[in-house]
Structures are given as C-alpha cells and as structure tokens.
Design a protein around this motif. Structure first.
Motif, PDB file in Angstrom:
ATOM      1  N   ASN A  90      57.317  58.032  56.141  1.00 46.78           N
ATOM      2  CA  ASN A  90      55.960  57.294  56.228  1.00 46.78           C
ATOM      3  C   ASN A  90      56.281  56.395  57.627  1.00 46.78           C
ATOM      4  OD1 ASN A  90      54.099  55.608  56.506  1.00 46.78           O
ATOM      5  ND2 ASN A  90      54.722  54.219  54.783  1.00 46.78           N
ATOM      6  N   GLY A  91      55.427  57.049  58.774  1.00 47.19           N
ATOM      7  CA  GLY A  91      55.576  56.582  60.190  1.00 47.19           C
ATOM      8  C   GLY A  91      55.336  57.570  61.089  1.00 47.19           C
ATOM      9  N   ALA A  92      54.935  57.136  62.372  1.00 46.53           N
ATOM     10  CA  ALA A  92      54.899  58.323  63.337  1.00 46.53           C
ATOM     11  C   ALA A  92      56.236  58.544  63.912  1.00 46.53           C
ATOM     12  CB  ALA A  92      53.882  57.786  64.444  1.00 46.53           C
ATOM     13  N   GLY A  93      56.882  57.238  64.376  1.00 46.85           N
ATOM     14  CA  GLY A  93      58.189  57.675  64.748  1.00 46.85           C
ATOM     15  C   GLY A  93      59.320  57.889  63.772  1.00 46.85           C
ATOM     16  N   TYR A  94      60.215  58.996  64.308  1.00 44.79           N
ATOM     17  CA  TYR A  94      61.228  59.208  62.977  1.00 44.79           C
ATOM     18  C   TYR A  94      62.476  59.441  63.623  1.00 44.79           C
ATOM     19  CZ  TYR A  94      59.464  63.760  65.111  1.00 44.79           C
ATOM     20  OH  TYR A  94      59.180  64.487  66.150  1.00 44.79           O
ATOM     21  N   ALA A 115      47.532  58.743  61.975  1.00 46.42           N
ATOM     22  CA  ALA A 115      46.994  57.582  61.094  1.00 46.42           C
ATOM     23  C   ALA A 115      47.444  56.461  61.829  1.00 46.42           C
ATOM     24  CB  ALA A 115      47.974  57.742  59.632  1.00 46.42           C
ATOM     25  N   VAL A 116      48.531  56.407  62.740  1.00 46.56           N
ATOM     26  CA  VAL A 116      48.917  55.073  63.458  1.00 46.56           C
ATOM     27  C   VAL A 116      48.179  54.864  64.801  1.00 46.56           C
ATOM     28  CG1 VAL A 116      51.108  55.451  62.484  1.00 46.56           C
ATOM     29  CG2 VAL A 116      50.953  56.166  64.789  1.00 46.56           C
ATOM     30  N   ASP A 117      47.513  55.930  65.328  1.00 41.13           N
ATOM     31  CA  ASP A 117      46.852  55.840  66.687  1.00 41.13           C
ATOM     32  C   ASP A 117      45.956  54.492  66.859  1.00 41.13           C
ATOM     33  OD1 ASP A 117      48.215  58.156  66.742  1.00 41.13           O
ATOM     34  OD2 ASP A 117      46.463  59.545  67.050  1.00 41.13           O
ATOM     35  N   ALA A 257      56.520  51.418  71.466  1.00 38.81           N
ATOM     36  CA  ALA A 257      56.833  52.758  70.981  1.00 38.81           C
ATOM     37  C   ALA A 257      58.266  52.538  70.335  1.00 38.81           C
ATOM     38  CB  ALA A 257      57.274  53.673  72.472  1.00 38.81           C
ATOM     39  N   ARG A 258      59.417  52.554  70.898  1.00 39.78           N
ATOM     40  CA  ARG A 258      60.599  52.108  70.613  1.00 39.78           C
ATOM     41  C   ARG A 258      61.528  51.365  71.351  1.00 39.78           C
ATOM     42  NH1 ARG A 258      58.727  52.756  66.180  1.00 39.78           N
ATOM     43  NH2 ARG A 258      59.131  54.194  64.549  1.00 39.78           N
ATOM     44  N   GLY A 259      62.262  50.277  71.003  1.00 38.49           N
ATOM     45  CA  GLY A 259      62.642  49.609  72.016  1.00 38.49           C
ATOM     46  C   GLY A 259      63.748  50.366  73.074  1.00 38.49           C
ATOM     47  N   PRO A 304      56.921  40.817  66.609  1.00 39.91           N
ATOM     48  CA  PRO A 304      57.801  41.707  65.747  1.00 39.91           C
ATOM     49  C   PRO A 304      57.570  43.051  65.049  1.00 39.91           C
ATOM     50  CG  PRO A 304      56.886  39.594  64.537  1.00 39.91           C
ATOM     51  CD  PRO A 304      56.158  39.645  65.782  1.00 39.91           C
ATOM     52  N   HIS A 305      57.424  43.979  65.766  1.00 41.94           N
ATOM     53  CA  HIS A 305      57.053  45.380  65.310  1.00 41.94           C
ATOM     54  C   HIS A 305      55.884  45.249  64.493  1.00 41.94           C
ATOM     55  CE1 HIS A 305      58.993  49.624  64.628  1.00 41.94           C
ATOM     56  NE2 HIS A 305      57.695  49.432  64.651  1.00 41.94           N
ATOM     57  N   MET A 306      54.786  44.767  64.822  1.00 39.69           N
ATOM     58  CA  MET A 306      53.290  44.867  64.072  1.00 39.69           C
ATOM     59  C   MET A 306      52.387  46.006  64.273  1.00 39.69           C
ATOM     60  SD  MET A 306      53.436  40.838  63.505  1.00 39.69           S
ATOM     61  CE  MET A 306      52.288  40.544  62.000  1.00 39.69           C
ATOM     62  N   GLY A 307      52.930  47.037  65.240  1.00 42.49           N
ATOM     63  CA  GLY A 307      51.859  47.567  65.732  1.00 42.49           C
ATOM     64  C   GLY A 307      50.830  48.289  64.728  1.00 42.49           C
ATOM     65  N   THR A 308      51.442  48.680  63.408  1.00 38.42           N
ATOM     66  CA  THR A 308      50.574  49.211  62.479  1.00 38.42           C
ATOM     67  C   THR A 308      50.354  48.225  61.247  1.00 38.42           C
ATOM     68  OG1 THR A 308      52.317  50.151  61.270  1.00 38.42           O
ATOM     69  CG2 THR A 308      51.420  51.689  62.933  1.00 38.42           C
ATOM     70  N   TRP A 309      50.553  46.876  61.393  1.00 39.36           N
ATOM     71  CA  TRP A 309      50.510  46.012  60.466  1.00 39.36           C
ATOM     72  C   TRP A 309      49.086  45.749  60.078  1.00 39.36           C
ATOM     73  CZ3 TRP A 309      54.931  45.030  57.553  1.00 39.36           C
ATOM     74  CH2 TRP A 309      54.981  43.647  57.191  1.00 39.36           C
ATOM     75  N   LYS A 316      46.640  53.946  55.085  1.00 38.75           N
ATOM     76  CA  LYS A 316      46.356  55.538  55.736  1.00 38.75           C
ATOM     77  C   LYS A 316      47.743  56.176  55.861  1.00 38.75           C
ATOM     78  CE  LYS A 316      43.812  54.620  59.541  1.00 38.75           C
ATOM     79  NZ  LYS A 316      43.283  54.878  60.771  1.00 38.75           N
ATOM     80  N   MET A 317      48.759  55.427  56.332  1.00 41.10           N
ATOM     81  CA  MET A 317      50.170  55.969  56.604  1.00 41.10           C
ATOM     82  C   MET A 317      50.618  56.482  55.193  1.00 41.10           C
ATOM     83  SD  MET A 317      51.460  53.274  59.369  1.00 41.10           S
ATOM     84  CE  MET A 317      53.160  53.933  59.458  1.00 41.10           C
ATOM     85  N   GLU A 318      50.524  55.594  54.088  1.00 39.16           N
ATOM     86  CA  GLU A 318      51.272  55.827  52.964  1.00 39.16           C
ATOM     87  C   GLU A 318      50.543  56.932  52.308  1.00 39.16           C
ATOM     88  OE1 GLU A 318      51.413  52.459  50.246  1.00 39.16           O
ATOM     89  OE2 GLU A 318      52.736  51.651  51.428  1.00 39.16           O
TER      90      GLU A 318
HETATM   91  O1  LIG Z   1      56.684  52.103  64.373  1.00 33.58           O
HETATM   92  C1  LIG Z   1      55.746  52.621  63.657  1.00 33.58           C
HETATM   93  C2  LIG Z   1      55.689  54.036  63.678  1.00 33.58           C
HETATM   94  O2  LIG Z   1      56.440  54.847  63.735  1.00 33.58           O
HETATM   95  O3  LIG Z   1      54.651  54.522  62.684  1.00 33.58           O
END
Ligand SMILES: O=CC(=O)O
Length: 347
Positions: A90-94, A115-117, A257-259, A304-309, A316-318
């Motif tokens: 569940n997430g765009a970044g894996y 879903a995260v765009d 994106a990612r740190g 604090p990593h709330m991009g999709t919060w 949608k992501m779930e």
């Molecule tokens: O960080 C959020 C994602 O990867 O969807």
C-alpha cells in the motif's frame, strides 16, 4: 474449522486497514486473513518459522508494517512460506521491498501508482510556496511570541520571499506525481523543466509545457528543484555535494519522494552555506529521525511524511492495494505490478 473454510486461500495482513473496511471485508469473504502477533522483526521471523503463515498466497502490507517486519529482503522471504506468491504494497514507493529478491523467488509485487499523485503533488506545491516565501521562519517566530521576529543583521522579520511566477521549476522524475506537480505549477506561472530516465512523448511534454533537459542542465538552471523520483539503488544520493555545487546559488529544494534520494548531510551543509536558500521536506533519510542540522535550520520547512495524509487519498490507496490482493487470489494476476517485474509471467 469447517471444510469450506479450510479450502479458502490464506492472506497475510501486514499492517492495519484504517479506511477501506468494506473492500477488505470482500477479501475476507474469499480468503482466510492471517494477522501476525509479532511486534518486531526477530519475533516475525520466528513466527514465520513456526509455520504460522503456511498456505498464505498473498500479503497486504503498509509502509508502517516496516516497524514489525523490517525490509522485505532475502532473509525475510526465505522465512516466509513458498506458497506466498504476491506482495501487495500500500503505497507508491516500494523501496522497503527488495524487488530483485522477490523476483528471484517468483514473488510478484504491486504498488499503488496514481492514487497518490494529487495529494503528493499538492504537498510538493505547499512546500514549494512555503520554502520560497520563508514561511517556516515567520511561523516559528510567531509561536515563539516574537511575531515576525528579527532577520539577519537585525532586519525586521524574515528575509523577503520570492514569487513563483516566472521562476524555473526543475522536476527530477516525471512519473505521475511529477506530471501532476508540473500541471499545478503551471497555474503559478512557473517555467517547467524536467529530467527523467525516459523522455516523455512530445505531445505529453507539450500538454505539460515541460522542457526535457539533461541532469546537469536541470541542476544549473532551476530556481526550485523538486525531487519526484523513486528510491532504488540507482537513485540513492542522486543529489549530493557534487550536485549541490552545480546548482544556482540560492536554489530552493523540495523533496516529497524519499529522504535517501538526497544526501542529507550534504543538504545541511548546502543550507548552512546559503548555496540552498531554503528547503521544503516531507521525507528524511532515517525516518522518524530528522537530522539535527535540519531541525536547527529555520530555513528548512519540515513536514513529517504527510504527503498522502488525507482521508480521500489514504482510502484510495487502501482500496487500490486491496484490489491487487483480490486479483491475486481470484486470477493469479496483479492490477499494478511494479515496473521492474512487468515481464514476469502470470500463473
Ligand atoms: O510515501 C508515500 C508513498 O510511497 O505512497
């Protein structure tokens, strides 16, 4: 356990379903859901070794389940039963999943692209505007009871910010989030340049008003640089000291994106020297740890990593990840297999 129940496929739930309860209920109608009791990786490995996950065909996993399982890597895959054929993230970044190790074991992996765009691009625009306008400085002063505070050399208030209109926004990574951000940034009158592993088709470039440039030109010409690329072994620290040195002095950096696509120590140095005038960050190299040099620098706007919060996006992501689980069980295929495995055969 009745005969019918014994014959149902098993699904491993790594993490919690927070929103898409009816979608998950539809999975539990066709599969037996197995929830680990473990609270850390050592426990998870021994729970797996005890045979508790035997017969599981698919796993649904969340970003936060990392705190229990750690990375899905060679060791973890070896502990999981050979029945496990699908990992639905569940997430765009894996980046928490070692896709090569999964491929080697014939385990297919899916993520939740698109879903995260909107939500992630919205966050990037928020950070872009906030960093351009030095909002973090003013907001911290207000909370400290100093209204706008005192700027460098005793000036009243933080340094004046900059308008986005007419500035060059460089987008590194032009996938769904990068393209979404380009469309939104256009509304602020920004000039869009981008660099991506693969160049977009000309009609897509034209629709986005985005000019493709080399990596070095992107670094040298951007007033704001936004990082919108996935983290993998090729992109780790793609922005480091050498790259900061090639940027326009006073550039603004945005990272949703990612740190670890950026060398955080090099970023702290570049902020301290003024080479980077301000940064808007939603992600960090060692979350939830945040480098003290970032915490100490008021010109870093930190989220604090709330991009999709958001309720809508998390739902949608779930739903998307659950639809992968359903497809895996029902047809042995995935709705959104990760690009590295596009050529993997279905069952
Ligand atoms: O960080 C959020 C994602 O990867 O969807």
């Amino acid at each position: 356990m009745g005969r019918d129940q014994e014959q149902r496929p098993r699904v491993l739930l790594l993490g919690v379903i927070e929103h898409a309860h009816s979608a998950w209920a539809s999975v539990s109608e066709i599969a037996e859901v197995v929830t680990p009791a473990s609270t850390n990786r050592a426990e998870f490995l021994s729970e797996a070794a005890s045979g508790a996950f035997e017969g599981c065909v698919a796993a649904y996993r969340t970003f936060d389940s990392f705190s229990v399982t750690g990375k899905i890597d060679v060791e973890l895959l070896a502990a999981l039963p050979s029945s496990l054929r699908f990992i639905c993230h569940n997430g765009a970044g894996y980046d928490q999943v070692d896709v090569s190790a999964c491929t080697a074991r014939g385990v297919r992996v899916s993520n939740t692209p698109t879903a995260v765009d909107d939500a992630t691009a919205d966050m990037a625009i928020f950070l872009l505007l906030g960093a351009l306008r030095n909002l973090a400085v003013g907001m911290a002063s207000l909370r400290a009871g100093k209204w706008r505070g005192t700027g460098e050399g005793g000036a009243a208030g933080p340094a004046l910010g900059h308008d986005p209109q007419g500035k060059v926004l460089g987008i590194l990574g032009m996938g769904g989030i990068g393209r979404n951000m380009a469309r939104k940034a256009q509304a602020f009158g920004m000039k869009i340049r981008y660099h991506n592993r693969t160049r977009l088709d000309q009609d897509v470039e034209e629709a986005l008003g985005a000019e493709y440039v080399s990596f070095d030109r992107l670094l040298g010409e951007s007033d704001v640089l936004s990082l919108n690329l996935p983290l993998n072994p090729h992109t780790r620290h793609i922005i480091s000291r050498r790259e900061f040195a090639k940027m326009k002095p006073g550039i603004v950096i945005v990272n949703t994106a990612r740190g670890a696509v950026m060398d955080e120590v090099a970023l702290v140095e570049a902020l301290d020297s003024g080479q980077v005038s301000s940064a808007g960050l939603d992600v960090y190299e060692q979350e939830p740890f945040v480098h003290p040099g970032l915490l100490a620098n008021p010109r870093a706007m930190l989220v604090p990593h709330m991009g999709t919060w958001t309720v809508e996006t998390e739902t949608k992501m779930e739903e998307w990840a659950i639809s992968n689980v359903r497809m895996a069980i029902e047809s042995g295929r995935l709705r959104s297999i990760v690009p590295e495995q596009k050529d993997m055969r279905g069952e």
